[in-house]
Design an enzyme around this catalytic site. Structure first.
Site, PDB file in Angstrom:
ATOM      1  NE  ARG A 115      -1.649  -2.486   2.815  1.00  0.00           N
ATOM      2  CZ  ARG A 115      -1.951  -3.755   2.559  1.00  0.00           C
ATOM      3  NH1 ARG A 115      -3.147  -4.032   2.114  1.00  0.00           N
ATOM      4  NH2 ARG A 115      -1.107  -4.736   2.774  1.00  0.00           N
ATOM      5  CB  THR A 116       3.289   2.569   2.473  1.00  0.00           C
ATOM      6  OG1 THR A 116       2.454   2.056   3.507  1.00  0.00           O
ATOM      7  CG2 THR A 116       3.813   3.919   2.861  1.00  0.00           C
ATOM      8  CE  LYS A 128      25.962  -4.692  -6.446  1.00  0.00           C
ATOM      9  NZ  LYS A 128      26.346  -3.652  -7.397  1.00  0.00           N
ATOM     10  NE  ARG A 147       6.970   0.663   5.234  1.00  0.00           N
ATOM     11  CZ  ARG A 147       5.747   0.141   5.109  1.00  0.00           C
ATOM     12  NH1 ARG A 147       5.583  -1.133   4.786  1.00  0.00           N
ATOM     13  NH2 ARG A 147       4.681   0.891   5.311  1.00  0.00           N
ATOM     14  CG  HIS A 194       3.126   3.992   8.649  1.00  0.00           C
ATOM     15  ND1 HIS A 194       3.236   4.814   7.547  1.00  0.00           N
ATOM     16  CD2 HIS A 194       2.734   2.781   8.184  1.00  0.00           C
ATOM     17  CE1 HIS A 194       2.938   4.111   6.460  1.00  0.00           C
ATOM     18  NE2 HIS A 194       2.636   2.884   6.823  1.00  0.00           N
TER      19      HIS A 194
HETATM   20  N1   CP Z   1      -0.381   0.072   5.899  1.00  0.00           N
HETATM   21  C1   CP Z   1       0.824  -0.280   5.418  1.00  0.00           C
HETATM   22  O1   CP Z   1       1.865   0.266   5.806  1.00  0.00           O
HETATM   23  O2   CP Z   1       0.779  -1.267   4.467  1.00  0.00           O
HETATM   24  P1   CP Z   1       2.028  -1.721   3.573  1.00  0.00           P
HETATM   25  O3   CP Z   1       3.000  -2.427   4.491  1.00  0.00           O
HETATM   26  O4   CP Z   1       1.448  -2.625   2.525  1.00  0.00           O
HETATM   27  O5   CP Z   1       2.644  -0.487   3.001  1.00  0.00           O
END
Ligand code: CP
Length: 314
Positions: A63-64, A91, A113, A141
């Site tokens: 999603r993100t 590497k 992330r 988040h």
């Molecule tokens: N909600 C969320 O962070 O989903 P993803 O891990 O799929 O990005």
């Protein structure tokens, strides 16, 4: 007297603790306009033309990552995706050198992330581009916290005074922490519940939340419920007896959902472990806005980009 206009231009998005209620409202208001673009025929606007964005993901995401990519493309930016598994990280290249390398190509923003708490803040100190935290360990988040607020406000037309229950694996949840930061600023009455082994210690002293011993008390008369994913990948084991026992005591099923208000909004950040923290029938019931959250996620991320990166107010 001149109006004191809020500007987010050039601001890093590391955690919602860095944002005021007025700034959050500005992002949510902007996302209303952005959502119209997603639903329209022309999803390619020149708002960010000439800007370049790199998404840099050291952990998996559907999603993100995808919504940050599409959000940039919908606004006319060039977007390039880097995942750790297909980069020189395998590497042995360090985070610092990876950031320097991306920066050297002239990017305007890095959406990152990482499994380590504080990684985004560290990146913001190292790199010149704007850093947008797309999740750092169990810390934050922020865009997920914003899309949850947007979804609740879109349906309830307010945030102040609503009761929201956050249930499940709070210990490992960056979403729960961003929810608590954002929702408390917006005047939401926050209730949490989960196995005592999955409740972080800070909650006991956190005056912004009410902690319950059982999930039923947290859910009673709730306007919205956020069910959290059991994050087995971050557990070393032994935090609850079995997923079956977890579902029996803490899982959101029809009976527990009935304790909430009739028009309760059901949220889950995804991906779901159906049959564990949420039953399949509840996941797809009429109170479920889990799919809507995905659309709203793209709108909120477009709003962030526009407010942070756009050269002119559009
Ligand atoms: N909600 C969320 O962070 O989903 P993803 O891990 O799929 O990005």
């Amino acid at each position: 007297m001149a109006e004191n206009k809020i500007s987010l231009r050039g601001k890093n998005v590391l955690a919602l603790s860095d944002f005021s209620a007025d700034e959050i409202n500005l992002i949510l208001d902007t996302a209303i306009h952005m959502k119209k673009i997603i639903g329209g025929n022309n999803k390619k606007l020149p708002i960010l033309s000439g800007k370049s964005i790199v998404t840099l993901f050291f952990e998996p995401s559907t999603r993100t990552r995808t919504s940050f990519e599409l959000a940039g493309k919908y606004l006319g930016a060039d977007v390039v995706n880097i995942t750790a598994a297909t980069s020189s990280v395998v590497k042995g290249e360090s985070l610092r050198d990876t950031l320097y390398t991306v920066e050297a190509m002239g990017v305007d923003a890095i959406v990152m992330r990482h499994k380590a708490e504080g990684a985004a803040e560290c990146a913001a100190k190292i790199a010149r581009p704007v850093i947008i935290n797309a999740g750092d360990g169990a810390h934050a988040h922020p865009s997920q916290g914003l899309l949850n607020l947007f979804t609740i406000r879109e349906i309830k037309h307010r945030l102040q005074g609503l009761k929201v229950a956050i249930v499940g694996d709070i210990l490992h949840s960056r979403v729960a922490r961003s929810d608590i930061e954002g929702m408390s600023k917006m005047g939401i009455d926050i209730h949490v519940a989960g196995p005592s082994t999955l409740l972080p210690r800070f909650l006991a002293k956190d005056t912004r939340v009410t902690v319950h011993d059982n999930v039923e008390d947290a859910l009673r008369d709730a306007d919205a419920v956020e069910v959290l994913r059991i994050q087995t990948e971050r557990m070393k084991g032994g935090l609850f007896p079995s997923t079956r026992e977890y579902a029996r005591v803490y899982g959101l099923n029809k009976e527990r959902l009935a304790l909430c208000k009739d028009d309760v909004i059901l949220l889950h950040p995804g991906p779901m472990n159906k049959g564990w923290e949420i039953s399949a029938d509840v996941a797809y019931c009429e109170n479920s806005f889990i799919q809507k959250e995905v659309t709203n996620g793209a709108a909120v991320r477009m709003a962030l980009y526009k407010l942070i990166l756009a050269e002119e107010e559009n």
